[in-house]
Design a protein around this motif. Structure first.
Motif, PDB file in Angstrom:
ATOM      1  N   PRO A 289      10.694  19.762  -3.579  1.00 31.60           N
ATOM      2  CA  PRO A 289      10.060  19.572  -2.278  1.00 31.60           C
ATOM      3  C   PRO A 289       8.577  19.234  -2.380  1.00 31.60           C
ATOM      4  N   ASN A 290       7.917  19.696  -3.455  1.00 27.61           N
ATOM      5  CA  ASN A 290       6.491  19.389  -3.598  1.00 27.61           C
ATOM      6  C   ASN A 290       6.269  17.903  -3.869  1.00 27.61           C
ATOM      7  N   VAL A 291       7.103  17.314  -4.719  1.00 31.18           N
ATOM      8  CA  VAL A 291       6.985  15.876  -4.999  1.00 31.18           C
ATOM      9  C   VAL A 291       7.339  15.070  -3.749  1.00 31.18           C
ATOM     10  N   ASN A 292       8.387  15.492  -3.039  1.00 30.22           N
ATOM     11  CA  ASN A 292       8.753  14.797  -1.796  1.00 30.22           C
ATOM     12  C   ASN A 292       7.623  14.860  -0.781  1.00 30.22           C
ATOM     13  N   ARG A 293       6.999  16.027  -0.675  1.00 28.88           N
ATOM     14  CA  ARG A 293       5.865  16.172   0.234  1.00 28.88           C
ATOM     15  C   ARG A 293       4.711  15.275  -0.194  1.00 28.88           C
ATOM     16  N   ALA A 294       4.443  15.234  -1.501  1.00 33.67           N
ATOM     17  CA  ALA A 294       3.338  14.428  -2.007  1.00 33.67           C
ATOM     18  C   ALA A 294       3.569  12.943  -1.750  1.00 33.67           C
ATOM     19  N   ILE A 295       4.819  12.504  -1.870  1.00 32.42           N
ATOM     20  CA  ILE A 295       5.142  11.102  -1.576  1.00 32.42           C
ATOM     21  C   ILE A 295       4.885  10.798  -0.103  1.00 32.42           C
ATOM     22  N   LEU A 296       5.365  11.688   0.769  1.00 31.43           N
ATOM     23  CA  LEU A 296       5.145  11.493   2.201  1.00 31.43           C
ATOM     24  C   LEU A 296       3.665  11.563   2.547  1.00 31.43           C
ATOM     25  N   MET A 297       2.967  12.528   1.949  1.00 27.50           N
ATOM     26  CA  MET A 297       1.538  12.692   2.208  1.00 27.50           C
ATOM     27  C   MET A 297       0.747  11.461   1.783  1.00 27.50           C
ATOM     28  N   ASN A 298       0.981  11.025   0.552  1.00 29.10           N
ATOM     29  CA  ASN A 298       0.223   9.893   0.034  1.00 29.10           C
ATOM     30  C   ASN A 298       0.537   8.601   0.779  1.00 29.10           C
ATOM     31  N   SER A 299       1.823   8.332   0.989  1.00 32.50           N
ATOM     32  CA  SER A 299       2.205   7.078   1.629  1.00 32.50           C
ATOM     33  C   SER A 299       1.721   7.015   3.066  1.00 32.50           C
ATOM     34  N   SER A 300       1.691   8.161   3.762  1.00 33.96           N
ATOM     35  CA  SER A 300       1.231   8.159   5.151  1.00 33.96           C
ATOM     36  C   SER A 300      -0.288   8.266   5.239  1.00 33.96           C
ATOM     37  N   GLN A 301      -0.889   9.041   4.343  1.00 40.95           N
ATOM     38  CA  GLN A 301      -2.330   9.266   4.425  1.00 40.95           C
ATOM     39  C   GLN A 301      -3.144   8.098   3.868  1.00 40.95           C
ATOM     40  N   LEU A 302      -2.929   7.763   2.600  1.00 39.58           N
ATOM     41  CA  LEU A 302      -3.752   6.738   1.969  1.00 39.58           C
ATOM     42  C   LEU A 302      -3.492   5.351   2.544  1.00 39.58           C
ATOM     43  N   ALA A 303      -2.204   5.034   2.759  1.00 39.33           N
ATOM     44  CA  ALA A 303      -1.885   3.720   3.324  1.00 39.33           C
ATOM     45  C   ALA A 303      -2.415   3.599   4.750  1.00 39.33           C
TER      46      ALA A 303
ATOM     47  N   LYS B 190       0.840  -1.200   0.000  1.00 39.68           N
ATOM     48  CA  LYS B 190       0.000   0.000   0.000  1.00 39.68           C
ATOM     49  C   LYS B 190       0.875   1.251   0.000  1.00 39.68           C
ATOM     50  N   ILE B 191       1.941   1.220   0.806  1.00 38.17           N
ATOM     51  CA  ILE B 191       2.863   2.351   0.864  1.00 38.17           C
ATOM     52  C   ILE B 191       3.548   2.556  -0.490  1.00 38.17           C
ATOM     53  N   LEU B 192       3.930   1.448  -1.142  1.00 41.91           N
ATOM     54  CA  LEU B 192       4.566   1.537  -2.456  1.00 41.91           C
ATOM     55  C   LEU B 192       3.623   2.177  -3.471  1.00 41.91           C
ATOM     56  N   CYS B 193       2.386   1.708  -3.534  1.00 39.67           N
ATOM     57  CA  CYS B 193       1.396   2.254  -4.468  1.00 39.67           C
ATOM     58  C   CYS B 193       1.138   3.733  -4.179  1.00 39.67           C
ATOM     59  N   ALA B 194       1.021   4.075  -2.889  1.00 38.07           N
ATOM     60  CA  ALA B 194       0.743   5.454  -2.502  1.00 38.07           C
ATOM     61  C   ALA B 194       1.917   6.374  -2.832  1.00 38.07           C
ATOM     62  N   SER B 195       3.138   5.894  -2.672  1.00 37.35           N
ATOM     63  CA  SER B 195       4.321   6.698  -2.965  1.00 37.35           C
ATOM     64  C   SER B 195       4.421   7.013  -4.456  1.00 37.35           C
ATOM     65  N   ILE B 196       4.190   6.008  -5.283  1.00 35.02           N
ATOM     66  CA  ILE B 196       4.235   6.217  -6.734  1.00 35.02           C
ATOM     67  C   ILE B 196       3.134   7.190  -7.165  1.00 35.02           C
ATOM     68  N   ALA B 197       1.925   6.985  -6.639  1.00 39.10           N
ATOM     69  CA  ALA B 197       0.806   7.863  -6.968  1.00 39.10           C
ATOM     70  C   ALA B 197       1.073   9.290  -6.499  1.00 39.10           C
ATOM     71  N   GLY B 198       1.688   9.429  -5.322  1.00 38.96           N
ATOM     72  CA  GLY B 198       1.989  10.750  -4.791  1.00 38.96           C
ATOM     73  C   GLY B 198       2.995  11.500  -5.633  1.00 38.96           C
ATOM     74  N   SER B 199       4.025  10.804  -6.089  1.00 37.87           N
ATOM     75  CA  SER B 199       5.041  11.460  -6.915  1.00 37.87           C
ATOM     76  C   SER B 199       4.452  11.949  -8.237  1.00 37.87           C
ATOM     77  N   ILE B 200       3.593  11.149  -8.832  1.00 37.96           N
ATOM     78  CA  ILE B 200       2.949  11.542 -10.096  1.00 37.96           C
ATOM     79  C   ILE B 200       1.993  12.710  -9.856  1.00 37.96           C
ATOM     80  N   GLY B 201       1.180  12.608  -8.802  1.00 33.93           N
ATOM     81  CA  GLY B 201       0.233  13.674  -8.493  1.00 33.93           C
ATOM     82  C   GLY B 201       0.932  14.976  -8.122  1.00 33.93           C
ATOM     83  N   GLY B 202       2.028  14.885  -7.357  1.00 36.84           N
ATOM     84  CA  GLY B 202       2.758  16.086  -6.966  1.00 36.84           C
ATOM     85  C   GLY B 202       3.334  16.828  -8.150  1.00 36.84           C
ATOM     86  N   ALA B 203       3.902  16.085  -9.100  1.00 39.31           N
ATOM     87  CA  ALA B 203       4.471  16.708 -10.298  1.00 39.31           C
ATOM     88  C   ALA B 203       3.378  17.304 -11.178  1.00 39.31           C
ATOM     89  N   PHE B 204       2.277  16.584 -11.322  1.00 36.33           N
ATOM     90  CA  PHE B 204       1.179  17.031 -12.184  1.00 36.33           C
ATOM     91  C   PHE B 204       0.482  18.263 -11.609  1.00 36.33           C
TER      92      PHE B 204
END
Length: 253
Positions: free
Chosen positions: A182-196, A118-132
């Motif tokens: 920093p936005n992508v890094n934040r999005a990875i942390l946010m997604n992996s901690s929040q969604l997972a 779940k953390i892996l999926c959330a991290s990948i999704a967060g990086s894509i969402g943060g950049a977009f």
């Protein structure tokens, strides 16, 4: 008389179909986030104002909100709302949609998925969402903090689209990527901690047989996910906000 035999066949659902996860349209997460941001925007704006105050800041959230109302009026709490909605349309729609698709791809429609995956999926999704969503995030931060700047330094974006146009006009398309690291890094942390955390908390609550799959379980899971995500992301969020709020001439570390 002989007994009458019924030829009616009763079909039972197969185990695989019973355990299959319900798939929702990919834009559901983004639509829900747009509605949520209209409620949480005043708090988000206050957070940005506090984050861009250098040095030791002893002002509380309530005090800062009162000062905003005194100097800018009640509508001052909604500065940058158009950019906040655009951010949810881009960033949140992408991260929620990608996360759900990745989970279905990895789990192959199995009901349970290990927490690490779940953390892996959330991290990948967060990086894509943060950049977009970085361009909209950039405009949002600048619009929220604009009234705090001296008159000669204010950008005065009319709305989100005007902000995007002005950034491209003044800094080129590369200007839209300001703070993307920093936005992508934040999005990875946010997604992996929040969604997972949300998925794992919900799974644990349902396994107790006390909680049912209803709004109470969703609310408790959301509160837990929000607490964890906010705590984890706070340091990177401050860096992201300050970099985005800085001028194009400022040096980015």
């Amino acid at each position: 008389m002989g007994s009458v035999k019924s030829n009616k066949i009763i079909s039972l659902p197969s185990p695989s179909s019973a355990s299959r996860r319900i798939e929702y349209p990919f834009w559901f997460g983004g639509a829900a986030s747009c509605i949520a941001c209209t409620v949480s925007h005043p708090l988000d704006l206050t957070k940005v104002r506090l984050q861009t105050t250098h040095g030791v800041n002893k002002a509380s959230t309530i005090y800062t909100m009162i000062q905003i109302i005194k100097t800018e009026g009640i509508l001052g709490l909604y500065s940058g709302l158009s950019a906040s909605i655009l951010r949810q349309i881009t960033y949140s729609t992408m991260r929620f949609g990608v996360y759900d698709k990745l989970k279905n791809l990895i789990s192959k429609n199995q009901e349970q998925l290990p927490f690490t995956k779940k953390i892996l999926c959330a991290s990948i999704a967060g990086s894509i969402g943060g950049a977009f969503g970085n361009p909209a995030d950039l405009v949002m931060v600048r619009m929220q903090n604009d009234a705090k700047l001296p008159l000669e330094n204010r950008r005065n974006y009319k709305h989100a689209l005007d902000g995007l146009y002005r950034i491209v006009k003044e800094d080129g398309f590369r200007g839209l990527t300001r703070g993307i690291g920093p936005n992508v890094n934040r999005a990875i942390l946010m997604n992996s901690s929040q969604l997972a955390t949300y998925d794992q908390t919900k799974q644990m609550l349902l396994s107790t047989k006390i909680f049912k799959d209803n709004i109470i379980t969703h609310f408790v899971s959301s509160v837990m996910a929000g607490l964890v995500a906010t705590t984890v992301c706070s340091p990177v969020d401050v860096i992201k906000t300050r970099v985005m709020n800085s001028s194009s001439q400022a040096k980015v570390i």
